[in-house]
Design a protein around this motif. Structure first.
Motif, short mmCIF file in Angstrom:
data_model
loop_
_atom_site.label_atom_id
_atom_site.label_comp_id
_atom_site.label_asym_id
_atom_site.label_seq_id
_atom_site.Cartn_x
_atom_site.Cartn_y
_atom_site.Cartn_z
N ARG A 1 -52.37 94.10 50.82
CA ARG A 1 -53.58 94.14 51.68
C ARG A 1 -53.18 94.15 53.15
O ARG A 1 -53.75 94.88 53.96
CB ARG A 1 -54.47 92.91 51.41
CG ARG A 1 -55.30 92.98 50.16
CD ARG A 1 -56.50 92.02 50.22
NE ARG A 1 -56.17 90.65 50.56
CZ ARG A 1 -55.67 89.76 49.70
NH1 ARG A 1 -55.48 90.09 48.44
NH2 ARG A 1 -55.39 88.54 50.10
N TRP A 2 -52.21 93.31 53.49
CA TRP A 2 -51.72 93.23 54.88
C TRP A 2 -51.17 94.59 55.30
O TRP A 2 -51.49 95.10 56.38
CB TRP A 2 -50.64 92.14 54.94
CG TRP A 2 -49.97 91.96 56.25
CD1 TRP A 2 -50.57 91.65 57.44
CD2 TRP A 2 -48.56 92.06 56.52
NE1 TRP A 2 -49.60 91.55 58.43
CE2 TRP A 2 -48.37 91.80 57.88
CE3 TRP A 2 -47.44 92.33 55.72
CZ2 TRP A 2 -47.10 91.80 58.49
CZ3 TRP A 2 -46.19 92.34 56.31
CH2 TRP A 2 -46.03 92.07 57.68
N ASN A 3 -50.38 95.20 54.44
CA ASN A 3 -49.78 96.51 54.71
C ASN A 3 -50.86 97.57 54.90
O ASN A 3 -50.84 98.33 55.87
CB ASN A 3 -48.86 96.87 53.53
CG ASN A 3 -47.94 98.03 53.84
OD1 ASN A 3 -47.75 98.38 55.01
ND2 ASN A 3 -47.38 98.63 52.80
N SER B 1 -43.86 97.59 51.24
CA SER B 1 -44.12 97.65 49.79
C SER B 1 -42.93 97.11 49.00
O SER B 1 -43.11 96.44 47.98
CB SER B 1 -44.40 99.09 49.35
OG SER B 1 -45.70 99.43 49.70
N GLU B 2 -41.73 97.40 49.48
CA GLU B 2 -40.54 96.89 48.78
C GLU B 2 -40.41 95.37 48.94
O GLU B 2 -39.96 94.69 48.03
CB GLU B 2 -39.28 97.61 49.28
CG GLU B 2 -39.18 99.03 48.72
CD GLU B 2 -38.16 99.90 49.45
OE1 GLU B 2 -37.80 100.95 48.89
OE2 GLU B 2 -37.72 99.56 50.57
N VAL C 1 -41.12 90.14 46.17
CA VAL C 1 -41.84 88.88 45.97
C VAL C 1 -42.40 88.80 44.55
O VAL C 1 -42.37 87.75 43.92
CB VAL C 1 -42.97 88.74 47.03
CG1 VAL C 1 -43.95 87.65 46.65
CG2 VAL C 1 -42.36 88.46 48.40
N ARG C 2 -42.87 89.91 44.02
CA ARG C 2 -43.45 89.90 42.68
C ARG C 2 -42.38 89.75 41.59
O ARG C 2 -42.61 89.08 40.58
CB ARG C 2 -44.23 91.21 42.46
CG ARG C 2 -45.03 91.25 41.16
CD ARG C 2 -45.56 92.64 40.90
NE ARG C 2 -44.47 93.62 40.86
CZ ARG C 2 -44.64 94.94 40.97
NH1 ARG C 2 -45.85 95.44 41.11
NH2 ARG C 2 -43.61 95.76 40.93
#
Ligand code: HEC
Ligand code: HEC
Length: 200
Positions: A189-191, A151-152, A157-158
């Motif tokens: 989504r991958w996470n 998530s981090e 990236v964002r």
């Protein structure tokens, strides 16, 4: 009479709940762990990370790269620019990245692009020339991603200025695919799908 109403209301409530469940069942939302959806999401992430706008700064050796859209055209950055003897990624004293790279892009074709804090990524975050499974394994390894949870990584990236530059790289350079927000969403989504990595 009251009882009949109560039963009717209860039946309606139950019917409502059952209806909601039925409506939810065929929805396209992925179940908690769906490896196929996870691999598709990873593909979207990989297309961005492996793009020259990102990979040219994520190198294993001492030299940033510059290029057109494809690795085939990529060369070692001119002017003998180096990572820097201290390993910081900001260049050697006397030829720091910020000698030429400022906080924003040059508007001139082939002028130096810019974003705040311009420097090379640490060696362990190498993507240049690496395969999809290699980058995938490393992105979720806190020992090689700056001690981040997935998530981090997504938030980086964002929100990060150097990453953001990849979608606004200045004249004559192809931007990375999609957007920061979409890549953030693909990482999430991958996470959520258990962060699967492709076999090859
Ligand atoms: C100008 C050089 C530069 C460019 C261009 C660049 N990065 Fe980086 N990147 C860095 C540096 C420096 C770090 C280390 C920052 C840190 O760990 O806080 C980093 C770290 C990262 C990280 C966190 C570490 C990891 O491996 O998970 C991610 C994710 C990332 N970059 C994604 C991208 C993406 C996506 C792009 C292109 C859209 C991009 N970067 C373009 C310099 C760059
Ligand atoms: C002497 C000036 C100079 C120095 C110092 C310099 N650069 Fe550059 N850099 C440039 C110029 C000019 C360009 C644009 C080249 C072009 O578009 O043809 C460029 C382009 C780049 C690109 C974009 C490549 C691409 O194709 O997307 C990256 C990444 C980069 N430099 C990283 C660095 C890093 C990291 C450092 C410090 C370690 C650094 N540069 C130091 C002048 C410099």
């Amino acid at each position: 009479m009251r009882r009949a109403i109560l039963l009717t209301v209860t039946a309606m409530l139950l019917g409502g709940v059952a209806g909601a469940q039925e409506a939810a069942a065929p929805s396209t939302e992925a179940p908690a762990v769906d490896p196929a959806a996870g691999l598709a999401a990873w593909q979207d992430v990989y297309a961005v990370f492996s793009h020259p706008r990102c990979a040219n700064c994520h190198v294993e050796d001492d030299h940033p790269r510059w290029s057109g859209a494809h690795y085939g055209e990529t060369r070692i950055h001119a002017f003998n620019v180096m990572r820097g003897a201290d390993g910081s990624g900001f260049g050697n004293p006397g030829l720091r990245c910020t000698t030429c790279h400022f906080d924003s892009n040059s508007n001139v074709l082939h002028g130096p692009p810019g974003a705040p804090g311009w420097h090379l990524a640490p060696v362990e975050m190498v993507w240049f020339g690496k395969s999809s499974p290699e980058i995938c394994a490393q992105i979720k390894d806190p020992g090689r991603n700056g001690g981040r949870t997935i998530s981090e990584v997504a938030e980086h990236v964002r929100d990060d200025a150097l990453v953001g530059w990849g979608w606004a790289p200045g004249p004559g350079r192809e931007p990375a695919p999609r957007s920061a927000e979409e890549t953030f969403a693909a990482l999430e989504r991958w996470n959520a799908a258990g962060a699967p990595c492709p076999a090859e």
